[in-house]
Enzyme design. Sequence first.
Site, mmCIF file in Angstrom:
data_model
loop_
_atom_site.group_PDB
_atom_site.id
_atom_site.type_symbol
_atom_site.label_atom_id
_atom_site.label_comp_id
_atom_site.label_asym_id
_atom_site.label_seq_id
_atom_site.Cartn_x
_atom_site.Cartn_y
_atom_site.Cartn_z
ATOM 1 N N HIS A 195 8.641 3.672 8.776
ATOM 2 C CA HIS A 195 8.511 2.820 9.956
ATOM 3 C C HIS A 195 7.246 3.198 10.729
ATOM 4 C CE1 HIS A 195 9.623 0.331 13.335
ATOM 5 N NE2 HIS A 195 9.326 1.350 14.120
ATOM 6 N N THR A 221 20.368 3.580 8.353
ATOM 7 C CA THR A 221 21.743 3.427 8.827
ATOM 8 C C THR A 221 21.894 1.987 9.323
ATOM 9 O OG1 THR A 221 21.063 4.206 11.008
ATOM 10 C CG2 THR A 221 21.997 5.859 9.507
ATOM 11 N N SER A 231 0.826 -1.212 0.000
ATOM 12 C CA SER A 231 0.000 0.000 0.000
ATOM 13 C C SER A 231 0.861 1.264 0.000
ATOM 14 C CB SER A 231 -0.977 0.002 1.175
ATOM 15 O OG SER A 231 -0.320 0.231 2.393
HETATM 16 N N1 NHR Z 1 18.298 -2.513 7.913
HETATM 17 C C1 NHR Z 1 19.132 -1.692 8.505
HETATM 18 N N2 NHR Z 1 20.427 -2.040 8.545
HETATM 19 N N3 NHR Z 1 18.757 -0.519 9.083
HETATM 20 C C2 NHR Z 1 17.457 -0.183 9.101
HETATM 21 O O1 NHR Z 1 17.098 0.964 9.667
HETATM 22 C C3 NHR Z 1 16.499 -1.034 8.503
HETATM 23 C C4 NHR Z 1 16.971 -2.226 7.906
HETATM 24 C C5 NHR Z 1 16.072 -3.132 7.318
HETATM 25 C C6 NHR Z 1 14.723 -2.886 7.368
HETATM 26 C C7 NHR Z 1 12.761 -1.572 8.173
HETATM 27 C C8 NHR Z 1 12.441 -1.886 9.650
HETATM 28 C C9 NHR Z 1 11.111 -1.280 10.090
HETATM 29 O O2 NHR Z 1 10.695 -0.233 9.570
HETATM 30 C C10 NHR Z 1 14.240 -1.725 7.992
HETATM 31 C C11 NHR Z 1 15.124 -0.790 8.535
HETATM 32 C C12 NHR Z 1 12.474 -5.678 9.560
HETATM 33 C C13 NHR Z 1 12.902 -5.980 10.839
HETATM 34 C C14 NHR Z 1 13.105 -7.419 11.268
HETATM 35 O O3 NHR Z 1 13.329 -7.692 12.432
HETATM 36 C C15 NHR Z 1 13.176 -4.939 11.724
HETATM 37 C C16 NHR Z 1 13.024 -3.631 11.312
HETATM 38 C C17 NHR Z 1 12.590 -3.325 10.011
HETATM 39 C C18 NHR Z 1 12.311 -4.363 9.150
HETATM 40 N N4 NHR Z 1 13.055 -8.378 10.315
HETATM 41 C C19 NHR Z 1 13.259 -9.817 10.548
HETATM 42 C C20 NHR Z 1 14.678 -10.235 10.118
HETATM 43 O O4 NHR Z 1 15.148 -11.249 10.654
HETATM 44 C C21 NHR Z 1 12.309 -10.658 9.735
HETATM 45 C C22 NHR Z 1 10.863 -10.366 10.050
HETATM 46 C C23 NHR Z 1 9.890 -10.930 9.021
HETATM 47 O O5 NHR Z 1 10.308 -11.483 7.993
HETATM 48 O O6 NHR Z 1 8.678 -10.782 9.266
HETATM 49 O O7 NHR Z 1 15.268 -9.621 9.217
HETATM 50 O O8 NHR Z 1 10.493 -1.787 11.037
HETATM 51 C C1 GAR Z 2 3.607 -0.565 6.826
HETATM 52 O O1 GAR Z 2 2.847 -0.269 7.957
HETATM 53 C C2 GAR Z 2 5.061 -0.258 7.083
HETATM 54 O O2 GAR Z 2 5.262 0.893 7.860
HETATM 55 C C3 GAR Z 2 5.467 -1.476 7.849
HETATM 56 O O3 GAR Z 2 4.811 -2.560 7.239
HETATM 57 C C4 GAR Z 2 3.635 -2.088 6.588
HETATM 58 C C5 GAR Z 2 3.743 -2.403 5.122
HETATM 59 O O4 GAR Z 2 2.526 -2.122 4.485
HETATM 60 N N1 GAR Z 2 6.877 -1.668 7.794
HETATM 61 C C6 GAR Z 2 7.501 -2.361 8.705
HETATM 62 O O5 GAR Z 2 6.958 -2.795 9.687
HETATM 63 C C7 GAR Z 2 8.961 -2.572 8.419
HETATM 64 N N2 GAR Z 2 9.442 -3.518 9.346
HETATM 65 P P1 GAR Z 2 2.444 -2.001 2.909
HETATM 66 O O6 GAR Z 2 3.112 -3.246 2.327
HETATM 67 O O7 GAR Z 2 0.975 -1.988 2.617
HETATM 68 O O8 GAR Z 2 3.139 -0.746 2.494
#
Ligand code: NHR
Ligand code: GAR
Length: 214
Positions: A105, A137, A13
Site C-alpha cells: 500500500h 484483513t 512494476s
Molecule cells: N480487501 C480487503 N478486504 N482488505 C484489504 O486490506 C484490501 C482489500 C483489497 C485491496 C489494496 C488497497 C490498497 O492498497 C487492497 C487491500 C482498492 C481500493 C478501492 O477502493 C481500496 C484499497 C485498496 C485497493 N477500490 C475500488 C473498489 O470499489 C475500485 C477502485 C478502482 O478500480 O480504481 O473496489 O490501497
Molecule cells: C503501487 O503504487 C501500489 O502501491 C498501488 O498501486 C500502484 C501499482 O503499481 N496500490 C494501490 O494503490 C492499491 N489500491 P504497479 O502496478 O506498477 O505495481
Amino acid sequence: MKTVVALISGRGSNLEAILEAGLPVRIAAVISNNPQAPGLAIARAHGVPTAALDHRRFPDRETFDQALAEQIDRHRPDLVVLAGFMRILTDTFVNRYRGRMINIHPSLLPAYPGLDTHAEVLRDGVKIHGCTVHFVTPKVDHGPIIVQAAVPVRSGDSEATLAARVLEQEHRILPRAIRWFAEGRLAVGEDGVVNLIGQGLSQGQLISPWDDET
Ligand code: NHR
Ligand code: GAR
C-alpha cells in the site's frame, strides 16, 4: 519451495520487482481483474501463466471473488500477493486466505488508507510519506504491518514525483516481505503485531527497510 499467486490491476512494476528479485518462491500465476493490465505482459515475458477476470462481467463482488478464488486455488498457493490490486475484496474471500495474503500500500499505514494517497499527503502538507506491506484483513488497509519504508515529501513535489519516490521503496520492501514469508519468519502475535523471527530481531526493534538485507 513456497508457491505464490500475484494479483494485479495495472502497470505491474511491483510484480516485475518480485519476478526479478531472485526470491526462493515459485510464482505460479498472475491474475488481473483488468484484462488490459500491462502487467500481464510482464508476467508472460517471465514465463508466468496469466489469467484475467474482468470484474465488470460479474453481477456483484461475491460472485467475482468466488471466481477469483477458484482461479487462485488451482495453483494451491502458500501466499497470495496483492501487487497493485485495485478491487476491495469481500470478507469471505479475505478469510479464506487469512494469514497468507499480503498487500503493498502506498502510504505509511495506518495513515492514508484507501486510494489517492499521494494527493492527500500533498494536500495535508505532510512531510514524511512512504509505503507499507501488510497482511490483508477484512478491514481494508488495516491488517498487521510487516514492513514499511519512509520517504521525504519535498517542496515542489507533484503527485507524480512523490509517487515515483514511494514506488522505488515499494520495489524494495515487497520482495523483502515475500522472502520473509517464504522463510517462515513472519509470526503474527496475539496482539496482532508482526514479529520477525530470527537474527535477534523481534517486536519492538526497528527494522529499517533501508538497512542491509536481513
Ligand atoms: N480487501 C480487503 N478486504 N482488505 C484489504 O486490506 C484490501 C482489500 C483489497 C485491496 C489494496 C488497497 C490498497 O492498497 C487492497 C487491500 C482498492 C481500493 C478501492 O477502493 C481500496 C484499497 C485498496 C485497493 N477500490 C475500488 C473498489 O470499489 C475500485 C477502485 C478502482 O478500480 O480504481 O473496489 O490501497
Ligand atoms: C503501487 O503504487 C501500489 O502501491 C498501488 O498501486 C500502484 C501499482 O503499481 N496500490 C494501490 O494503490 C492499491 N489500491 P504497479 O502496478 O506498477 O505495481
